[in-house]
Design a protein around this motif. Structure first.
Motif, PDB file in Angstrom:
ATOM      1  N   GLY A  68      17.869  91.661  21.526  1.00 51.23           N
ATOM      2  CA  GLY A  68      16.986  92.773  21.852  1.00 51.23           C
ATOM      3  C   GLY A  68      15.938  92.945  20.778  1.00 51.23           C
ATOM      4  O   GLY A  68      16.232  92.785  19.591  1.00 51.23           O
ATOM      5  N   THR A  92      15.327  98.240  21.172  1.00 49.08           N
ATOM      6  CA  THR A  92      16.645  98.359  21.786  1.00 49.08           C
ATOM      7  C   THR A  92      17.534  99.032  20.758  1.00 49.08           C
ATOM      8  O   THR A  92      17.947  98.402  19.785  1.00 49.08           O
ATOM      9  CB  THR A  92      17.219  96.972  22.146  1.00 49.08           C
ATOM     10  OG1 THR A  92      16.244  96.210  22.843  1.00 49.08           O
ATOM     11  CG2 THR A  92      18.482  97.100  22.980  1.00 49.08           C
ATOM     12  N   GLN A 113      16.417 100.151  27.322  1.00 51.70           N
ATOM     13  CA  GLN A 113      16.737  98.808  26.846  1.00 51.70           C
ATOM     14  C   GLN A 113      18.212  98.678  26.508  1.00 51.70           C
ATOM     15  O   GLN A 113      18.852  97.672  26.830  1.00 51.70           O
ATOM     16  CB  GLN A 113      15.894  98.473  25.613  1.00 51.70           C
ATOM     17  CG  GLN A 113      14.428  98.257  25.904  1.00 51.70           C
ATOM     18  CD  GLN A 113      13.650  97.976  24.636  1.00 51.70           C
ATOM     19  OE1 GLN A 113      12.875  98.817  24.206  1.00 51.70           O
ATOM     20  NE2 GLN A 113      13.846  96.827  24.028  1.00 51.70           N
ATOM     21  N   ALA A 132      21.101  96.134  27.986  1.00 50.57           N
ATOM     22  CA  ALA A 132      21.899  95.279  27.108  1.00 50.57           C
ATOM     23  C   ALA A 132      23.392  95.505  27.331  1.00 50.57           C
ATOM     24  O   ALA A 132      24.188  94.552  27.330  1.00 50.57           O
ATOM     25  CB  ALA A 132      21.537  95.542  25.648  1.00 50.57           C
TER      26      ALA A 132
END
Length: 277
Positions: A7, A11, A123, A127
């Protein structure tokens, strides 16, 4: 199958996430009046917020280089990259370039770059979903397809104490009804195809947060099987209040509160709250 979840540093991985061998955060950099800050584990939020408050100009951010992304791919057979919205940063394009160059040298490695069309909490939510599927042993293509579908239906909403950084960086082109901060009017906003648009506004940040929470119910989502991520910039009690109301009102399956790292702190500013589900 050895995998990595990469990321960019918008993130907002948790401290626990950052200790996992398959998670890599690739840092953006921030320039505040000539002082360069690398958005990695050395990030000092308090010092950063002080510098931004004292600086009359506009801090600038720079996305990771393709070379930095390529370094993060090493040692994996499958790589899933999550970047902040391509409408807000060049991070996605840099990651795509890195993917193409790396695959030329390592054709056996599978890489997919997700344009999150979001930031921060959004984000992280992507993930976490990738992690869940990868640990289940799901096939690469199925992970890509499922996460892409989730991304396209994901909601990102936020309320900020100050809009100055977004305004100065030209990120508010779709926000139509901004009013003088002297009136203490706080818009609540959402990510829309990677850009930002205003949903409504209220007098005072707590009322704006409450209206944002009420707006969640209009999104048509089925909440009982979803996770909601609440990201905050230096306002944990405010985030806890938002999380509590979201769980009571919508009965999400899970919730997670995270503090923002550098890039998210830059745009959220001191006191900002972002939710994604």
């Amino acid at each position: 199958m050895k995998f990595k979840i990469v990321g960019d540093s918008c993130t907002d991985f948790t401290l626990e996430d950052r200790l996992k061998e398959y998670i890599v955060s690739v840092p953006l950099t921030i320039d505040v009046d000539g002082y360069e800050i690398v958005d990695d584990d050395s990030f000092d939020q308090a010092d950063f917020l002080r510098r931004v408050a004292e600086y009359e100009g506009c801090p600038k951010s720079a996305c990771p280089s393709p070379e930095l992304y390529m370094e993060s791919f090493a040692g994996a057979e499958q790589v899933f990259v999550v970047t902040l919205s391509s409408q807000l940063s060049g991070s996605y394009n840099s990651a795509e370039l890195a993917k193409n160059m790396y695959e030329e040298e390592h054709p056996e490695v599978k890489i997919h770059v997700f344009d999150s069309k979001s930031a921060s909490a959004g984000q992280l939510l992507l993930a976490k979903l990738i992690e869940q599927y990868a640990l289940q042993g799901m096939e690469f293509k199925e992970i890509v397809d499922r996460v892409s579908e989730f991304r396209d239906n994901m909601n990102t909403l936020f309320v900020l104490e100050s809009l100055e950084t977004l305004r100065k960086n030209g990120r508010l082109t779709r926000v139509k009804a901004l009013v003088a901060s002297a009136l203490n009017i706080k818009p609540y906003m959402r990510g829309a195809d990677g850009s930002i648009e205003q949903v409504g506004q209220a007098r005072g940040i707590n009322k704006a947060l409450d209206k944002m929470i009420d707006y969640v119910g209009t999104t048509g989502s089925e909440f009982s099987e979803k996770t909601v991520v609440v990201a905050h910039c230096n306002c944990k009690k405010r985030a806890e209040r938002v999380e509590k109301k979201l769980m009571e009102q919508y009965h999400f399956k899970n919730s997670l509160i995270v503090d923002t790292y550098g890039i998210s702190s830059l745009y959220a500013n001191d006191g900002g709250v972002i939710i994604a589900f």
